[in-house]
Motif scaffolding. Structure first.
Motif, PDB file in Angstrom:
ATOM      1  N   THR A 301     -49.282 -22.067  53.659  1.00  0.00           N
ATOM      2  CA  THR A 301     -49.803 -22.704  53.307  1.00  0.00           C
ATOM      3  C   THR A 301     -49.001 -22.370  52.020  1.00  0.00           C
ATOM      4  N   GLU A 302     -48.481 -23.544  50.845  1.00  0.00           N
ATOM      5  CA  GLU A 302     -47.911 -22.643  49.847  1.00  0.00           C
ATOM      6  C   GLU A 302     -49.081 -22.955  48.440  1.00  0.00           C
ATOM      7  N   GLY A 303     -49.121 -21.811  47.500  1.00  0.00           N
ATOM      8  CA  GLY A 303     -49.849 -22.294  46.833  1.00  0.00           C
ATOM      9  C   GLY A 303     -50.793 -22.023  46.871  1.00  0.00           C
ATOM     10  N   GLY A 304     -51.642 -21.803  47.977  1.00  0.00           N
ATOM     11  CA  GLY A 304     -53.352 -21.887  48.560  1.00  0.00           C
ATOM     12  C   GLY A 304     -54.359 -20.551  47.961  1.00  0.00           C
ATOM     13  N   PRO A 368     -45.209  -8.257  54.657  1.00  0.00           N
ATOM     14  CA  PRO A 368     -45.566  -8.479  53.485  1.00  0.00           C
ATOM     15  C   PRO A 368     -45.394 -10.149  54.272  1.00  0.00           C
ATOM     16  N   THR A 369     -45.436 -11.480  54.075  1.00  0.00           N
ATOM     17  CA  THR A 369     -45.136 -12.512  54.735  1.00  0.00           C
ATOM     18  C   THR A 369     -45.906 -14.004  54.378  1.00  0.00           C
ATOM     19  N   ALA A 370     -46.725 -12.898  52.966  1.00  0.00           N
ATOM     20  CA  ALA A 370     -46.636 -14.261  52.331  1.00  0.00           C
ATOM     21  C   ALA A 370     -46.732 -13.505  50.514  1.00  0.00           C
ATOM     22  N   SER A 371     -46.972 -14.255  49.756  1.00  0.00           N
ATOM     23  CA  SER A 371     -46.168 -13.542  48.229  1.00  0.00           C
ATOM     24  C   SER A 371     -47.863 -14.091  47.612  1.00  0.00           C
ATOM     25  N   HIS A 372     -48.775 -13.522  46.899  1.00  0.00           N
ATOM     26  CA  HIS A 372     -49.917 -13.430  47.220  1.00  0.00           C
ATOM     27  C   HIS A 372     -49.703 -12.810  44.999  1.00  0.00           C
ATOM     28  N   SER A 373     -50.969 -13.326  44.830  1.00  0.00           N
ATOM     29  CA  SER A 373     -50.949 -13.270  43.625  1.00  0.00           C
ATOM     30  C   SER A 373     -52.687 -13.486  43.088  1.00  0.00           C
ATOM     31  N   GLY A 374     -53.121 -12.460  41.686  1.00  0.00           N
ATOM     32  CA  GLY A 374     -54.697 -12.938  42.143  1.00  0.00           C
ATOM     33  C   GLY A 374     -55.241 -13.669  41.268  1.00  0.00           C
ATOM     34  N   PHE A 375     -54.088 -14.269  40.187  1.00  0.00           N
ATOM     35  CA  PHE A 375     -54.619 -15.494  39.391  1.00  0.00           C
ATOM     36  C   PHE A 375     -54.041 -17.018  39.545  1.00  0.00           C
ATOM     37  N   GLY A 376     -55.538 -17.283  40.013  1.00  0.00           N
ATOM     38  CA  GLY A 376     -55.361 -19.000  40.842  1.00  0.00           C
ATOM     39  C   GLY A 376     -55.313 -19.301  39.680  1.00  0.00           C
ATOM     40  N   THR A 377     -55.028 -21.050  39.427  1.00  0.00           N
ATOM     41  CA  THR A 377     -55.191 -22.229  39.199  1.00  0.00           C
ATOM     42  C   THR A 377     -56.401 -23.155  38.751  1.00  0.00           C
ATOM     43  N   PRO A 378     -56.141 -23.575  37.552  1.00  0.00           N
ATOM     44  CA  PRO A 378     -57.925 -24.120  37.478  1.00  0.00           C
ATOM     45  C   PRO A 378     -58.471 -25.370  38.285  1.00  0.00           C
ATOM     46  N   ARG A 379     -59.704 -25.284  38.851  1.00  0.00           N
ATOM     47  CA  ARG A 379     -60.022 -26.423  40.196  1.00  0.00           C
ATOM     48  C   ARG A 379     -60.574 -27.258  38.967  1.00  0.00           C
ATOM     49  N   GLU A 380     -60.626 -28.815  39.692  1.00  0.00           N
ATOM     50  CA  GLU A 380     -61.333 -29.522  38.741  1.00  0.00           C
ATOM     51  C   GLU A 380     -63.128 -29.516  39.634  1.00  0.00           C
ATOM     52  N   GLY A 381     -63.595 -29.526  38.611  1.00  0.00           N
ATOM     53  CA  GLY A 381     -64.793 -29.497  39.127  1.00  0.00           C
ATOM     54  C   GLY A 381     -65.930 -28.134  38.829  1.00  0.00           C
ATOM     55  N   SER A 382     -64.511 -26.967  38.438  1.00  0.00           N
ATOM     56  CA  SER A 382     -65.078 -25.855  38.860  1.00  0.00           C
ATOM     57  C   SER A 382     -64.573 -24.652  37.606  1.00  0.00           C
ATOM     58  N   ARG A 383     -64.908 -23.757  36.736  1.00  0.00           N
ATOM     59  CA  ARG A 383     -64.525 -23.168  35.625  1.00  0.00           C
ATOM     60  C   ARG A 383     -64.013 -21.980  36.524  1.00  0.00           C
ATOM     61  N   PHE A 384     -63.798 -21.521  37.418  1.00  0.00           N
ATOM     62  CA  PHE A 384     -63.700 -20.451  38.240  1.00  0.00           C
ATOM     63  C   PHE A 384     -62.612 -20.817  39.060  1.00  0.00           C
ATOM     64  N   GLY A 385     -61.870 -21.706  39.079  1.00  0.00           N
ATOM     65  CA  GLY A 385     -60.474 -21.409  40.612  1.00  0.00           C
ATOM     66  C   GLY A 385     -59.261 -20.778  39.821  1.00  0.00           C
ATOM     67  N   TYR A 388     -59.499 -17.015  42.269  1.00  0.00           N
ATOM     68  CA  TYR A 388     -58.842 -17.306  44.039  1.00  0.00           C
ATOM     69  C   TYR A 388     -57.351 -17.048  43.713  1.00  0.00           C
ATOM     70  N   GLY A 389     -57.155 -16.798  42.965  1.00  0.00           N
ATOM     71  CA  GLY A 389     -56.069 -16.300  43.407  1.00  0.00           C
ATOM     72  C   GLY A 389     -55.146 -17.238  44.201  1.00  0.00           C
ATOM     73  N   THR A 390     -53.748 -17.343  44.370  1.00  0.00           N
ATOM     74  CA  THR A 390     -52.735 -17.997  45.469  1.00  0.00           C
ATOM     75  C   THR A 390     -51.697 -17.205  46.079  1.00  0.00           C
ATOM     76  N   ALA A 391     -51.813 -18.046  47.489  1.00  0.00           N
ATOM     77  CA  ALA A 391     -51.136 -17.334  48.555  1.00  0.00           C
ATOM     78  C   ALA A 391     -49.883 -18.658  48.840  1.00  0.00           C
ATOM     79  N   THR A 392     -48.724 -18.059  48.718  1.00  0.00           N
ATOM     80  CA  THR A 392     -47.751 -19.331  49.629  1.00  0.00           C
ATOM     81  C   THR A 392     -47.197 -18.624  50.392  1.00  0.00           C
ATOM     82  N   ASP A 393     -47.016 -19.142  52.017  1.00  0.00           N
ATOM     83  CA  ASP A 393     -47.105 -17.970  53.134  1.00  0.00           C
ATOM     84  C   ASP A 393     -45.358 -18.029  53.076  1.00  0.00           C
ATOM     85  N   PHE A 394     -44.178 -17.255  53.311  1.00  0.00           N
ATOM     86  CA  PHE A 394     -43.111 -17.294  53.973  1.00  0.00           C
ATOM     87  C   PHE A 394     -42.522 -18.545  55.038  1.00  0.00           C
ATOM     88  N   ASP A 395     -41.234 -18.590  54.624  1.00  0.00           N
ATOM     89  CA  ASP A 395     -40.798 -19.753  55.477  1.00  0.00           C
ATOM     90  C   ASP A 395     -40.198 -19.346  56.826  1.00  0.00           C
TER      91      ASP A 395
END
Length: 454
Positions: A301-304, A368-385, A388-395
């Motif tokens: 995933t990228e930015g999941g 590591p096999t991915a970049s991890h962040s504890g800070f996610g992005t807004p989600r439609e219909g939810s103020r809690f996005g 969830y943070g983000t994770a982007t797997d290394f290629d």
């Protein structure tokens, strides 16, 4: 359907009266029931009714240092709430510690259950301390009464200003000094100590309890607020903890130990009230993790959403606190996540892989096999996005540069896990399943390598 209160025992439990075990209702089982029979545990539900008081500041304001002076307000209000009790059936299995869990109501219904370390000799008691857990949000009720009106229709909550006293009375009903004649929700277990645990908005409530209530009640021998933003809740708040108050540290003069376990998500909010580690306090920050985590996807995933969890460290905190209280064995002092000052909040310092520097480094960050962040992005219909943070797997190219094949990866990953176990940040019981998951994932390295072979 109908509601039956077990054998209809009722016995005074300090200021409250217990009844149960509760059975019946439309659904025939407790909300969020835990089936842990295979682990030797019994799950039962009890109702606790009585009169509760609110707390108020005796002088001043909710100061940053947490050294609040409070008193009980004059007003009393009737309540009837529930306790979800998960305890060992065999007394010989019980280690003497009861985890009293302040159930979280952020979602409009109660969150929190006994699992993992809580089912390794402890008893676990979930307390419906807040009004929303019982009545739900007015606009879309999903509380206990809506879930099963026949079972929970008699419950009464006067408001969250009374939640602290309700939580205290619930603890007293299962503690070492509880009445032992007639009804005993602990089934005769020899309870020696109570620890209070709360997550997220419940951690904010627990922070208020520690700073303003513990000194007068002395019911708990230790506390674990986790995924804690460092913002307690004003005692008179009727907002169910959805909005927190001003930041405040855990008071430094506390006479019992506290372990705060945080993911990366809380680091920047907590930064301004970071307490110094001491003979009574530990702050553990788990690099790369987020407030909410999801299972690791099958495909890269990228930015999941972030799939890395702080849970192993939380499990370790429970055990460390148990032995800290029981035997006086202090837990390890661990490095904090590195940050640089900034406005409106500081920034997490990141390494060449995009992962946080410092903090507790579980194998997924150490190898590591991915970049991890504890800070996610807004989600439609939810103020809690953002939780969830983000994770982007290394290629494939990045992975190949780091690990020639799965064997090299697993050797490094298992060595990192061994270090985490030696540090006391991962329990040996949790290490086995973690190794299995890493081994299953590592087969991707060999598959990717085979796909690129001419």
């Amino acid at each position: 359907m109908w509601l039956v209160l077990g054998i209809c025992f009722a016995v005074a439990a300090n200021a409250g009266t217990l009844s149960g075990p509760v059975t019946g209702g439309e659904r025939g089982s407790p909300f969020a029931a835990v089936d842990a029979a295979e682990q030797g545990y019994l799950t039962e539900e009890y109702f606790l009714a009585g009169e509760a008081t609110a707390y108020e500041l005796a002088e001043g304001t909710h100061t940053l240092d947490g050294r609040w002076k409070t008193r009980q307000a004059k007003d009393e209000a009737g309540f009837k709430t529930r306790l979800l009790v998960v305890r060992p059936e065999d007394p010989a299995m019980f280690n003497g510690t009861v985890i009293v869990f302040w159930l979280n109501v952020t979602a409009g219904f109660e969150l929190g259950s006994a699992s993992a370390e809580a089912l390794r000799g402890y008893a676990w008691v979930g307390v419906s301390a807040q009004k929303i857990g019982i009545d739900g949000f007015p606009q879309n009720p999903q509380g206990l009464k809506a879930w099963d009106p026949e079972r929970y229709g008699s419950l009464v909550h006067p408001g969250d200003a009374f939640s602290y006293d309700i939580f205290t009375q619930a603890a007293m009903a299962v503690g070492p000094d509880r009445p032992r004649v007639g009804l005993d929700p602990m089934g005769g277990l020899a309870v020696e100590r109570l620890i209070a645990v709360g997550a997220s908005q419940s951690a904010g409530r627990l922070r208020s309890y520690i700073n303003g209530v513990h000194q007068s009640t002395q019911v708990f021998e230790g506390y674990i607020p986790f995924i804690d933003f460092g913002r307690p809740v004003a005692f008179g708040s009727e907002l169910a903890g959805q909005r927190r108050g001003s930041p405040a540290s855990i008071r430094a003069d506390l006479d019992v130990p506290v372990i705060v376990v945080n993911s990366e998500t809380e680091v920047t909010s907590y930064y301004g009230v970071r307490e110094a580690d001491s003979e009574r306090f530990r702050l553990w920050e788990v690099a790369g993790t987020s407030h909410v985590s999801v299972p690791r996807p099958e495909a890269p995933t990228e930015g999941g959403s972030n799939w890395m969890s702080y849970s192993p460290v939380y499990n370790a905190a429970i055990r460390h606190l148990h032995y800290w209280i029981k035997d006086g064995v202090e837990p390890p002092v661990m490095p904090r996540v590195e940050v640089t000052p900034g406005a409106p909040r500081p920034n997490v310092v990141r390494d060449e892989h995009g992962n946080a520097k410092g903090g507790i480094r579980l194998p997924h960050i150490a190898v590591p096999t991915a970049s991890h962040s504890g800070f996610g992005t807004p989600r439609e219909g939810s103020r809690f996005g953002f939780l969830y943070g983000t994770a982007t797997d290394f290629d494939a190219e990045q992975l190949a540069d780091l690990y020639p094949d799965s064997q090299h990866y697993l050797e490094a990953w298992n060595a990192a896990l061994d270090r985490a176990v030696e540090q006391g940040m991962v329990l040996r019981e949790d290490a086995g399943p973690m190794r299995e998951q890493a081994t299953a994932w590592a087969t991707r390295l060999d598959v990717d390598e085979a796909d690129e072979t001419p």
